[in-house]
Motif scaffolding. Structure first.
Motif, PDB file in Angstrom:
ATOM      1  N   LEU A   1       0.823  -1.215   0.000  1.00  9.26           N
ATOM      2  CA  LEU A   1       0.000   0.000   0.000  1.00  9.26           C
ATOM      3  C   LEU A   1       0.856   1.264   0.000  1.00  9.26           C
ATOM      4  O   LEU A   1       0.339   2.367  -0.134  1.00  9.26           O
ATOM      5  N   GLY A   2       2.154   1.096   0.186  1.00 11.10           N
ATOM      6  CA  GLY A   2       3.054   2.259   0.180  1.00 11.10           C
ATOM      7  C   GLY A   2       2.995   3.061   1.467  1.00 11.10           C
ATOM      8  O   GLY A   2       3.432   4.217   1.510  1.00 11.10           O
ATOM      9  N   VAL A   3       2.467   2.458   2.555  1.00  9.85           N
ATOM     10  CA  VAL A   3       2.307   3.215   3.810  1.00  9.85           C
ATOM     11  C   VAL A   3       3.600   3.124   4.620  1.00  9.85           C
ATOM     12  O   VAL A   3       4.158   2.043   4.813  1.00  9.85           O
ATOM     13  N   ASP A   4       4.071   4.278   5.111  1.00 10.91           N
ATOM     14  CA  ASP A   4       5.336   4.326   5.855  1.00 10.91           C
ATOM     15  C   ASP A   4       5.135   4.381   7.365  1.00 10.91           C
ATOM     16  O   ASP A   4       5.986   3.943   8.115  1.00 10.91           O
ATOM     17  N   PHE A   5       4.038   5.001   7.801  1.00 12.49           N
ATOM     18  CA  PHE A   5       3.813   5.033   9.252  1.00 12.49           C
ATOM     19  C   PHE A   5       2.318   4.975   9.559  1.00 12.49           C
ATOM     20  O   PHE A   5       1.480   5.387   8.747  1.00 12.49           O
ATOM     21  N   VAL A   6       2.028   4.410  10.726  1.00  6.84           N
ATOM     22  CA  VAL A   6       0.640   4.192  11.139  1.00  6.84           C
ATOM     23  C   VAL A   6       0.526   4.630  12.595  1.00  6.84           C
ATOM     24  O   VAL A   6       1.305   4.176  13.442  1.00  6.84           O
TER      25      VAL A   6
END
Ligand code: SF4
Length: 435
Positions: free
Chosen positions: A94-99
């Motif tokens: 998903l290309g997500v770096d931080f949550v």
């Protein structure tokens, strides 16, 4: 310098959280930008309440993934979906770096000075109230300020994911609420909206003072012309709140009171804790003291097992109460909820038909209610030129309805008196009259 862009899905609670996120990023040296394409960091604040909102999120993330191929960009997901899905979101898919979950926004400054490739996930719950200094909040509106008074929910309605996405109830200390309200009044805000998933279960952690006390104390802060609150649970709507609303003229005569279904059998399966009759009693109590109060609500159609008779009772409840506005949805099962184990047995086409019937009836009711407003002079808080009708100014009346009006002199933040000259189902039209 980091340029950031925030996209918000969902309700006022999320809009309010995005204002905190923007404040924390700005406080750490970030600069907000208006266009996604200009950002170094994109923060997506998410909503998990309905299946559709999650679908929209994933389609939005796909759009950002394309952008990431063209430029270095850090993508973060925060809020309800972040809390529920956590580490599952991070990575190249998903290309997500931080949550970051709703209790973890204080970690945002980690973005400054850390390498572009660093990935992090933080979804720990905090049992204590996490304060964001009022001066750090970047408010979107220049007229109306959101002030959070509590977060989370202990009710576990069978269809609702909020207790899992937002955690158990936490209450903000009353002095801290009052300090933020005084701060926004000093900054020239005319209206305050007290927010929480269940505002009327509020309890000051120090003194145990309830929501009616809080409401009174906030209404006494100098400079607040209009005060609203959202969302109230019909099961705990004590008569004390009605009395405070009646006595304090700066509390708007408007309440959002989610009904969800007009059938007691469905309400029981929803675990709402009230019956149709109990709900109607709350309405009678409110209207007994404040006859002109505007009520809005939420409706879910097609809950598992909802029969035609149950649905008819929802339509009947709309005819009885005559809400000034409703938010209506088709039921969709949400993860972790009890209702997700029930057979989702109302076919999609039937859910659609029921939703159209609810919305059609409500439109007729609103047209009838709005027709009665013609000729009235209403106090309106001006929010600036209308988005669709820039030749008119736009604002909200005490019932929280949109009023578009002709004016030669009103500007954003002014209270004006508007004579209502026309209407549609969802807004009123008018002209400013001399003060
Ligand atoms: S009261 Fe029910 S619907 Fe509202 S947030 Fe809590 S669980 Fe969800």
């Amino acid at each position: 310098m980091i340029k950031f862009f925030i996209h918000t899905f969902g309700c006022q609670m999320n809009e309010c959280d995005s204002e905190r996120v923007a404040g924390i990023l700005s406080g750490a040296g970030g600069v907000p930008v208006d266009r996604l394409e200009d950002a170094d960091v994109v923060v997506v604040n998410t909503c998990a309440v309905r299946e559709k909102s999650e679908e929209k999120l994933f389609s939005y993330l796909g759009r950002i993934a394309l952008l990431k191929r063209k430029k270095p960009l850090r993508l973060g997901v925060v809020g309800c979906v972040a809390q529920l899905r956590g580490v599952e979101l991070v990575g190249p898919r998903l290309g997500v770096d931080f949550v970051l979950g709703p209790d973890n926004y204080a970690e945002l400054p980690r973005l400054f000075g850390s390498p572009l490739q660093e990935r992090f996930v933080s979804t720990e719950w905090s049992t204590a109230w996490r304060e964001t200094p009022p001066g750090l909040i970047r408010r979107e509106s220049r007229t109306s300020a959101y002030v959070t008074v509590m977060e989370g929910c202990n009710n576990f309605c069978s269809y609702c994911v909020v207790p899992f996405a937002r955690g158990r109830e936490k209450y903000r200390p009353l002095p801290s609420v009052l300090a933020e309200v005084a701060d926004v009044a000093a900054r020239g805000y005319k209206e305050v909206q007290l927010l929480g998933q269940n505002v009327n279960s509020y309890k000051d952690p120090e003194t145990g003072a309830g929501f009616a006390d809080l409401l009174r104390r906030v209404s006494e802060v100098d400079g607040i012309a209009w005060l609203r609150f959202l969302t109230s649970h019909p099961r705990r709507f004590p008569a004390e709140i009605n009395r405070v609303m009646m006595e304090r003229t700066n509390i708007c005569r408007q309440v959002h009171l989610p009904l969800q279904s007009g059938s007691s059998a469905v309400l029981k399966k929803m675990r709402r804790g009230y019956s149709r009759e109990m709900y109607l009693d709350v309405v009678t109590g409110l209207r007994g003291l404040i006859p002109d109060i505007a009520l809005s609500t939420d409706i879910i159609v097609g809950f598992p097992g909802e029969t035609e008779r149950d649905f008819e009772q929802t339509l009947e409840a709309l005819r009885i109460v005559r809400f000034s506005n409703i938010f209506s949805f088709r039921y969709s099962p949400r993860p972790l909820t009890r209702a997700a184990d029930l057979v989702d047995d109302v076919p999609v086409a039937e859910k659609r038909r029921r939703l159209a019937a609810v919305q059609g009836l409500q439109k007729t009711i609103q047209l009838e209610l709005n027709a009665r407003a013609v000729g009235q002079c209403q106090r309106v808080l001006c929010q600036g030129p209308g988005k669709k009708t820039p030749e008119l100014m736009s604002g909200r009346n005490e019932a929280n309805q949109v009023v578009n009006f002709l004016s030669g002199r009103a500007s954003c933040g002014d209270f004006v008196t508007v004579r209502i000259t026309g209407f549609g189902p969802y807004s009123l039209r008018g002209e400013e009259i001399a003060p």
